[in-house]
Design an enzyme around this catalytic site. Structure first.
Site, short mmCIF file in Angstrom:
data_model
loop_
_atom_site.label_atom_id
_atom_site.label_comp_id
_atom_site.label_asym_id
_atom_site.label_seq_id
_atom_site.Cartn_x
_atom_site.Cartn_y
_atom_site.Cartn_z
CB SER A 1 -11.86 -13.97 -2.68
OG SER A 1 -11.00 -12.80 -2.24
CB THR A 2 -8.30 -14.23 -5.58
OG1 THR A 2 -7.81 -13.58 -4.49
CG2 THR A 2 -7.14 -13.90 -6.60
CG HIS B 1 -13.41 -11.42 -0.06
ND1 HIS B 1 -12.69 -12.36 0.14
CD2 HIS B 1 -14.56 -11.24 0.67
CE1 HIS B 1 -13.17 -13.06 0.86
NE2 HIS B 1 -14.44 -12.59 1.41
CG MET C 1 -6.77 -14.77 -0.95
SD MET C 1 -5.17 -13.88 -1.24
CE MET C 1 -5.58 -12.15 -0.70
CG ASP D 1 -14.99 -14.90 3.98
OD1 ASP D 1 -15.83 -15.26 5.17
OD2 ASP D 1 -15.32 -13.91 3.25
#
Length: 354
Positions: free
Chosen positions: A173-174, A200, A292, A295
């Protein structure tokens, strides 16, 4: 949530739209976890103010007159080396391409802006932007999170020939696009396993991510519903679609759906990991990179219970140690590694050398 010297993180907003600039400034001022350092109307002002104010965080618009965000980015990072920059980009092909370039130049993350004229009602943008600002600020200080991380240890298990890796799975993600680029560049060109990634990202951006990954490593593309996965090919979950897997080794297939978000995300990592656990189990290698939230943790749990292998990125090299931290702190990781070691370690697993 603290910035440098125990204070709240300070945010500099750089956007040529007075409406957007004012809205984001008010959002930051209304959040008791953040302080507003200042606002600027273009990149030139942003570079100057970054040097003067030394903000912890910068929200940087991509398209601006005089000096655009892509030009300003490296200058801002030079003027304020400790700042984390979030690129504010429209959900367009051009915006996505520029954002991917910005991430490769050092931007920490991005936040998709709504279309012009719809900003006043952009609750989703507000929530996502503030979440990312807080998450990025959280890694700049010391405290309980670092103490916990220092105590976390991998939980390795012995593997046998029956654990031969048939499927490589990656969730991020991030900070993920940068991390994925480094990992992808280390994968062997003769890789014999399909590689499946959930990052994401919104629509358009995932297609651009696939193009960028193809330039540094194995061929990559967005997954297509029902297609059979080929060895040595990277498949990326398309934005706004969950990606799950079916079939068996040698005949894995991709399946897309738009069921409800999982962990507030679509695509989400957990559905992909969980489906892989059911069909490949002990022959899975799952990797959780920076991001973050948590997940991927429950999907990893299923893969581990089925006998598969788990690698988590360490805190020191993660932009945000949320997803890999959740896996590590749950005792689910066989290995907790710095980003520079993950690609070469994956390569050894794929070749049966571990």
């Amino acid at each position: 949530m603290t910035g440098r010297a125990g204070r709240r993180p300070r945010v500099l907003v750089v956007d040529d739209s007075a409406v957007v600039r004012g809205l984001v400034a008010r959002w930051v001022e209304a959040d008791d976890r953040l302080d507003l350092a200042g606002t600027c109307a273009d990149g030139e002002q942003g570079v100057r103010k970054a040097g003067e104010l030394q903000p912890d965080l910068v929200v940087l618009d991509v398209e601006m007159p005089r000096m655009d965000g892509l030009t300003a980015l490296p200058l801002i990072l030079k003027a304020a080396p400790r700042a984390r920059v979030i690129m504010a980009s429209t959900l367009t092909l051009k915006g996505g391409e520029v954002t991917m370039r910005a991430l490769s130049l050092g931007a920490a993350d991005y936040a998709p802006k709504p279309e012009a004229g719809r900003v006043a009602g952009a609750e989703g943008y507000r929530v996502e932007l503030l979440q990312k600002l807080v998450a990025l600020a959280g890694i700049q200080g010391s405290g309980p999170a670092r103490e916990i991380a220092a105590a976390v240890r991998p939980a390795p298990r012995p593997f046998t020939v029956s654990n031969k890796v048939e499927l490589l799975l990656i969730g991020s993600s991030t900070g993920g696009p940068q991390a994925l680029r480094e990992v992808a560049s280390a994968l062997p060109r003769d890789t014999r396993q399909p590689v499946v990634i959930v990052q994401h990202m919104p629509k358009l951006f995932t297609a651009i991510l696939a193009e960028h990954l193809s330039k540094v490593g194995l061929p990559a593309s967005e997954a297509i519903d029902g297609e059979v996965l080929k060895a040595g090919h990277v498949y990326i979950a398309p934005g706004d679609n969950h990606l799950t897997l079916r079939g068996a080794p040698g005949a894995f297939t991709a399946h897309l759906d738009q069921s409800a978000p999982v962990n507030f995300c679509r695509p989400a990592v957990d559905p992909m990991f969980s489906s892989a656990a059911a069909i490949a189990g002990r022959n899975c290698l799952a990797v959780v990179l920076t991001g973050m939230g948590h997940d991927g943790r429950e999907g990893v749990r299923k893969i581990r219970e089925a006998g598969g292998r788990i690698i988590a990125q360490d805190q020191a090299t993660s932009v945000v140690w949320g997803m890999p931290g959740a896996v590590a702190e749950a005792g689910l990781a066989d290995q907790i590694l710095p980003l520079s070691d993950i690609g070469p370690t994956i390569a050894r697993h794929l070749k049966g050398q571990m």
